[in-house]
Design a protein around this motif. Structure first.
Motif, PDB file in Angstrom:
ATOM      1  N   LEU A  46     -23.376  -6.319   3.220  1.00  0.00           N
ATOM      2  CA  LEU A  46     -22.324  -6.498   2.549  1.00  0.00           C
ATOM      3  C   LEU A  46     -21.862  -8.128   2.358  1.00  0.00           C
ATOM      4  N   PHE A  47     -21.919  -8.548   3.454  1.00  0.00           N
ATOM      5  CA  PHE A  47     -21.445 -10.122   3.528  1.00  0.00           C
ATOM      6  C   PHE A  47     -22.407 -10.865   2.536  1.00  0.00           C
ATOM      7  N   THR A  48     -23.888 -10.725   2.702  1.00  0.00           N
ATOM      8  CA  THR A  48     -24.872 -11.265   2.096  1.00  0.00           C
ATOM      9  C   THR A  48     -24.639 -11.185   0.462  1.00  0.00           C
ATOM     10  N   TYR A  57     -15.620 -18.719  -0.464  1.00  0.00           N
ATOM     11  CA  TYR A  57     -16.641 -19.091   0.641  1.00  0.00           C
ATOM     12  C   TYR A  57     -16.040 -18.922   2.039  1.00  0.00           C
ATOM     13  N   ASP A  58     -15.056 -19.695   2.195  1.00  0.00           N
ATOM     14  CA  ASP A  58     -14.320 -19.743   3.459  1.00  0.00           C
ATOM     15  C   ASP A  58     -13.659 -18.588   3.680  1.00  0.00           C
ATOM     16  N   LEU A  59     -13.147 -17.792   2.655  1.00  0.00           N
ATOM     17  CA  LEU A  59     -12.487 -16.565   3.284  1.00  0.00           C
ATOM     18  C   LEU A  59     -13.576 -15.457   3.796  1.00  0.00           C
ATOM     19  N   LEU A  60     -14.635 -15.298   2.926  1.00  0.00           N
ATOM     20  CA  LEU A  60     -15.661 -14.625   3.339  1.00  0.00           C
ATOM     21  C   LEU A  60     -16.163 -15.045   4.818  1.00  0.00           C
ATOM     22  N   ARG A 104     -23.365 -13.742  -2.414  1.00  0.00           N
ATOM     23  CA  ARG A 104     -24.226 -13.830  -3.714  1.00  0.00           C
ATOM     24  C   ARG A 104     -23.402 -13.745  -4.993  1.00  0.00           C
ATOM     25  N   GLN A 105     -22.516 -13.067  -5.010  1.00  0.00           N
ATOM     26  CA  GLN A 105     -21.477 -12.838  -5.901  1.00  0.00           C
ATOM     27  C   GLN A 105     -20.699 -13.889  -6.087  1.00  0.00           C
ATOM     28  N   ILE A 106     -20.245 -14.446  -5.100  1.00  0.00           N
ATOM     29  CA  ILE A 106     -19.394 -15.810  -5.033  1.00  0.00           C
ATOM     30  C   ILE A 106     -20.227 -16.910  -5.840  1.00  0.00           C
ATOM     31  N   GLN A 107     -21.344 -16.895  -5.349  1.00  0.00           N
ATOM     32  CA  GLN A 107     -22.206 -18.209  -5.845  1.00  0.00           C
ATOM     33  C   GLN A 107     -22.376 -17.929  -7.217  1.00  0.00           C
ATOM     34  N   ASN A 108     -22.702 -16.724  -7.812  1.00  0.00           N
ATOM     35  CA  ASN A 108     -22.900 -16.566  -9.270  1.00  0.00           C
ATOM     36  C   ASN A 108     -21.755 -16.131 -10.185  1.00  0.00           C
ATOM     37  N   PHE A 109     -20.496 -15.930  -9.379  1.00  0.00           N
ATOM     38  CA  PHE A 109     -19.388 -15.752 -10.430  1.00  0.00           C
ATOM     39  C   PHE A 109     -19.104 -16.629 -11.493  1.00  0.00           C
ATOM     40  N   GLN A 110     -18.701 -16.504 -12.482  1.00  0.00           N
ATOM     41  CA  GLN A 110     -18.651 -17.429 -13.805  1.00  0.00           C
ATOM     42  C   GLN A 110     -17.191 -17.193 -14.361  1.00  0.00           C
ATOM     43  N   SER A 111     -16.188 -16.753 -13.457  1.00  0.00           N
ATOM     44  CA  SER A 111     -14.883 -16.857 -13.930  1.00  0.00           C
ATOM     45  C   SER A 111     -13.765 -17.537 -13.200  1.00  0.00           C
ATOM     46  N   TYR A 112     -14.427 -18.638 -12.389  1.00  0.00           N
ATOM     47  CA  TYR A 112     -13.359 -19.540 -11.724  1.00  0.00           C
ATOM     48  C   TYR A 112     -12.240 -20.259 -12.711  1.00  0.00           C
ATOM     49  N   ARG A 113     -10.963 -20.269 -12.187  1.00  0.00           N
ATOM     50  CA  ARG A 113     -10.011 -21.116 -12.928  1.00  0.00           C
ATOM     51  C   ARG A 113     -10.090 -22.842 -12.664  1.00  0.00           C
ATOM     52  N   SER A 114     -10.448 -22.776 -11.305  1.00  0.00           N
ATOM     53  CA  SER A 114     -10.619 -24.117 -10.812  1.00  0.00           C
ATOM     54  C   SER A 114     -11.669 -24.234 -10.007  1.00  0.00           C
ATOM     55  N   ALA A 115     -12.350 -25.664  -9.706  1.00  0.00           N
ATOM     56  CA  ALA A 115     -13.515 -25.699  -9.017  1.00  0.00           C
ATOM     57  C   ALA A 115     -13.391 -25.354  -7.428  1.00  0.00           C
ATOM     58  N   TRP A 116     -11.990 -25.521  -7.218  1.00  0.00           N
ATOM     59  CA  TRP A 116     -11.977 -25.355  -5.634  1.00  0.00           C
ATOM     60  C   TRP A 116     -11.820 -23.595  -5.232  1.00  0.00           C
ATOM     61  N   TYR A 133     -13.973  -6.715  -2.004  1.00  0.00           N
ATOM     62  CA  TYR A 133     -15.444  -7.032  -1.318  1.00  0.00           C
ATOM     63  C   TYR A 133     -15.294  -7.723   0.167  1.00  0.00           C
ATOM     64  N   ILE A 134     -14.345  -8.856   0.049  1.00  0.00           N
ATOM     65  CA  ILE A 134     -14.148  -9.571   1.326  1.00  0.00           C
ATOM     66  C   ILE A 134     -13.511  -8.783   2.281  1.00  0.00           C
ATOM     67  N   THR A 135     -12.477  -8.095   1.853  1.00  0.00           N
ATOM     68  CA  THR A 135     -11.601  -7.483   2.690  1.00  0.00           C
ATOM     69  C   THR A 135     -12.374  -6.165   3.200  1.00  0.00           C
ATOM     70  N   LYS A 136     -13.357  -5.734   2.390  1.00  0.00           N
ATOM     71  CA  LYS A 136     -14.403  -4.517   3.035  1.00  0.00           C
ATOM     72  C   LYS A 136     -15.100  -5.206   3.851  1.00  0.00           C
ATOM     73  N   VAL A 137     -15.793  -6.179   3.902  1.00  0.00           N
ATOM     74  CA  VAL A 137     -16.650  -6.832   5.046  1.00  0.00           C
ATOM     75  C   VAL A 137     -15.654  -6.751   6.267  1.00  0.00           C
ATOM     76  N   LYS A 138     -14.805  -7.534   6.205  1.00  0.00           N
ATOM     77  CA  LYS A 138     -13.819  -7.549   7.158  1.00  0.00           C
ATOM     78  C   LYS A 138     -13.396  -6.322   7.925  1.00  0.00           C
ATOM     79  N   LEU A 139     -13.255  -5.053   6.981  1.00  0.00           N
ATOM     80  CA  LEU A 139     -13.156  -3.895   7.784  1.00  0.00           C
ATOM     81  C   LEU A 139     -14.183  -3.260   8.249  1.00  0.00           C
TER      82      LEU A 139
END
Length: 315
Positions: free
Chosen positions: A242-244, A266-269, A248-260, A223-229
């Motif tokens: 798509l950025f917005t 967010y930075d990549l987006l 929202r997906q990044i904020q609500n995503f539940q499967s992060y392995r680490s907090a960072w 999704y982030i790559t697509k925004v860039k394209l």
């Protein structure tokens, strides 16, 4: 070749093989164009490569971090905190005579922290032709990222073309670094103006994630790559929409392995806005992208396999 196709089918990579084969159709055109550009730029490139790398450069921040590490029992933890200034200095201090793998880890940490000059100095000391294949794949991804993020489009395209066959053959059987490569390839081909090719690389990212049932932060990378394209194609309305949605997906995503991991995404987006072609006057392949400067980040790519060994910062 027939035996290779049968092997890929057994491994579940046959559809990916077809995708990677399809995205290479424009090689002859790109090779011809690169030959002309190569002759024009070769002398400048050779001149720049003769400079002796000054690895002694130390910033005030380096000294502060080093001082803090000397006076504290604190040990930076990559798994918990991600790539930080403290972890970079800690890794360098604990690897005073780094092997090639360690050198590459330092490069990847420096790239993640936007220390592009230091990363380039390290990369210039490496000889990819003598590297084992996994290390060479990391080298290719690192060099592509360096040239993309420092606005050297022609060099990025030259590296991509030079190592395309090696990378895509290697990634058919070894998946580490595949999402990083596909993102780099989509970016480079879009910068070259071939948006159809770029879209195919982006679709290959989506296919691979579905095929491998990836459920960690790598799931959001296409999704982030697509925004860039979309930004590079000057489809600003679609890109911002798509950025917005992706934010929202990044904020609500539940499967992060680490907090960072969330901060990393967010930075990549946020970095996709650096590729907004509508904000770049005269942004064509014959003119390099403007130099990119943005604040240091503590986020970088993690391994999608979730193992506890030191990650190579490739997805």
């Amino acid at each position: 070749m027939q035996g290779l196709i049968m092997l890929l089918a057994v491994l579940g990579f046959a559809p990916l093989f077809c995708i990677l084969k399809a995205v290479g159709k424009n090689r002859e055109r790109m090779d011809s164009e690169l030959q002309e550009r190569h002759q024009r730029n070769l002398q400048n490139l050779q001149n720049s490569m003769t400079h002796t790398a000054d690895l002694s450069m130390r910033s005030e921040l380096d000294q502060i971090v080093d001082g803090a590490l000397r006076t504290s029992d604190y040990t930076p933890d990559f798994e918990k905190e991600g790539p930080t200034e403290a972890y970079l200095r800690y890794f360098q201090a604990t690897h005073p005579c780094p092997h090639e793998d360690d050198h590459m880890t330092i490069v990847e940490l420096e790239l993640s922290l936007q220390h592009y000059m230091e990363a380039e100095q390290e990369l210039r000391l490496m000889v990819p032709d003598y590297m084992n294949y996994p290390l060479r794949m990391r080298y290719v991804n690192a060099l592509l990222k360096l040239y993309i993020m420092t606005g050297r489009t022609e060099l990025a395209l030259e590296v991509f073309t030079k190592y395309q066959d090696f990378s895509e053959q290697y990634l058919m059987t070894e998946s580490k670094g595949i999402l990083s490569y596909l993102d780099n390839a989509a970016t480079v081909t879009a910068l070259a103006g071939d948006f159809d090719e770029a879209e195919r690389y982006c679709e290959a990212m989506k296919y691979y994630i579905i095929q491998q049932n990836i459920t960690d932060m790598g799931y959001l990378l296409p999704y982030i790559t697509k925004v860039k394209l979309l930004f590079m194609e000057e489809k600003s309305v679609e890109a911002k929409t798509l950025f917005t949605e992706t934010k929202r997906q990044i904020q609500n995503f539940q499967s992060y392995r680490s907090a960072w991991n969330q901060t990393f995404l967010y930075d990549l987006l946020d970095q996709t806005r650096l590729f907004d072609a509508s904000a770049m006057p005269n942004s064509v392949l014959d003119e390099e992208m403007p130099e990119i400067v943005f604040p240091a980040s503590t986020a970088q790519e993690s391994k999608q396999d979730g193992s506890n060994e030191m990650p190579t910062l490739q997805i």
